[in-house]
Motif scaffolding. Sequence first.
Motif, short mmCIF file in Angstrom:
data_model
loop_
_atom_site.label_atom_id
_atom_site.label_comp_id
_atom_site.label_asym_id
_atom_site.label_seq_id
_atom_site.Cartn_x
_atom_site.Cartn_y
_atom_site.Cartn_z
N LEU A 85 -2.63 11.18 13.92
CA LEU A 85 -3.86 10.30 14.11
C LEU A 85 -4.64 10.52 14.69
CD1 LEU A 85 -6.01 8.23 13.45
CD2 LEU A 85 -4.53 6.50 15.22
N ASN A 86 -4.60 11.67 15.99
CA ASN A 86 -5.48 12.71 16.54
C ASN A 86 -6.00 13.98 15.72
OD1 ASN A 86 -5.44 10.53 18.47
ND2 ASN A 86 -4.28 11.11 19.06
N ARG A 87 -4.92 14.24 15.19
CA ARG A 87 -5.52 15.92 14.65
C ARG A 87 -6.30 15.77 12.81
NH1 ARG A 87 -0.91 19.97 11.71
NH2 ARG A 87 -1.02 18.68 10.62
N ALA A 88 -6.08 14.33 12.88
CA ALA A 88 -7.19 14.38 10.98
C ALA A 88 -8.21 13.71 11.84
CB ALA A 88 -6.66 12.49 10.53
N LYS A 134 -9.93 5.47 -1.48
CA LYS A 134 -8.87 5.25 -2.33
C LYS A 134 -7.84 5.72 -1.68
CE LYS A 134 -12.51 7.66 -6.32
NZ LYS A 134 -12.15 8.66 -7.11
N TRP A 135 -7.65 6.39 -0.73
CA TRP A 135 -6.58 6.12 -0.23
C TRP A 135 -6.13 5.17 0.50
CZ3 TRP A 135 -5.69 6.19 5.32
CH2 TRP A 135 -4.39 5.37 6.01
N ARG A 136 -7.71 4.29 1.28
CA ARG A 136 -6.45 3.46 1.97
C ARG A 136 -6.19 1.72 0.87
NH1 ARG A 136 -5.45 -0.31 4.14
NH2 ARG A 136 -5.44 -1.54 6.50
N PHE A 171 -0.82 12.69 -0.10
CA PHE A 171 -1.15 11.60 0.90
C PHE A 171 -0.97 11.08 -0.17
CE2 PHE A 171 -4.17 14.79 -2.13
CZ PHE A 171 -4.66 14.03 -3.53
N PHE A 172 -0.83 9.42 0.02
CA PHE A 172 -0.26 8.20 -1.19
C PHE A 172 -1.95 8.33 -1.99
CE2 PHE A 172 2.47 6.55 3.14
CZ PHE A 172 2.98 6.83 1.94
N GLU A 173 -1.49 7.39 -3.04
CA GLU A 173 -2.42 7.15 -4.02
C GLU A 173 -1.47 5.55 -5.31
OE1 GLU A 173 -2.42 10.36 -6.66
OE2 GLU A 173 -0.07 9.51 -7.81
N LEU A 233 -6.82 13.21 5.30
CA LEU A 233 -5.22 11.79 4.75
C LEU A 233 -4.64 13.22 5.05
CD1 LEU A 233 -8.15 11.49 0.97
CD2 LEU A 233 -7.73 10.04 3.80
N ALA A 234 -3.52 13.57 4.52
CA ALA A 234 -2.57 14.27 4.82
C ALA A 234 -2.07 13.69 6.23
CB ALA A 234 -1.91 15.81 5.03
N ASP A 235 -2.58 13.93 7.31
CA ASP A 235 -2.42 13.78 8.60
C ASP A 235 -1.63 11.86 8.58
OD1 ASP A 235 -1.62 15.36 10.18
OD2 ASP A 235 -3.10 16.21 10.75
N LEU A 236 -2.79 11.34 7.98
CA LEU A 236 -2.66 10.13 8.32
C LEU A 236 -2.58 9.52 7.32
CD1 LEU A 236 -7.03 9.29 7.69
CD2 LEU A 236 -5.15 9.23 10.00
N SER A 237 -1.09 10.48 6.40
CA SER A 237 -0.82 9.20 5.39
C SER A 237 0.67 9.48 6.37
CB SER A 237 -0.84 9.96 3.96
OG SER A 237 -1.73 9.55 3.58
#
Length: 264
Positions: A67-70, A136-138, A231-233, A100-104
């Motif tokens: 999260l922090n790196r995002a 869209k990711w959310r 990332f999520f879709e 988005l990859a880090d958040l995923s």
Amino acid sequence: MATFLTAPTRASLFLLLSLGFTRPVLAKAPDANAQGFAAYNKGDYAKAHALFEKALKQDPSNAFARLNRARTTTLLNQGKEDADDFDYCAFESNWMYLALADLSVAVEKDAQALLPKIDEDSKGLKALKASDEYKKWRKAISVFVKEKGIQEKVLGTTSDWWFLQPGQIPKSITLAADKRVMETQQDMSEHSTGKWRPLGSGVEITPDKKPARPWKLLAGKYYFDQGQRFFFEVRLEPDGEPTPADDSWKMGPLSLGPLSGDCL
């Protein structure tokens, strides 16, 4: 003099061994993620980013460091997408996809702890959250964590989807507000190719000259950077027995996610 110093050293060693100490006690290594967050709070985002990178090298499963790196990826790169030389479709260097990859990964590791922090963030992720990619990711995350009202959050009154087949030109499919299924042609013209309606937590689609069929909403992963990141879709997949394979969108799945159609 030498003999005087040697004797106490051996005695001390014997005492340590007799007490069960076989090695010196070392101080605990500093927490790189905590150090990075301290730098982040001071506004030193470059230093914080380097420390979050270090934390993830030490422990790739550290969801908070993800999260922090995002956050620092966003703060250090926001606005670069407007430059003339920015390559939007170079996913491995596009800061939005990297964030988005880090958040995923963070949500996949610990959604209960991390998702509220992501939703509440108005500083580090501000620029990312303003983008269509994030929105869209959310939606995909809503499906992943099975939030209430998934259908309304994802479908709304109108939703745009992509049908992808290897070696084929992507097709744009719209579930329109008037409940028609619209297919966009290569010349950008649209024509109706069926009807849809909400059904449970998914939809029912009735293609022209085909029987009605339920489709379910799922959270899928889109991999990039040679499969190292994702990332999520959201995906819409037909339920029940598969249809014969062809190049028609009716075989599914349809996808809705951060990726722009221009890059497909």
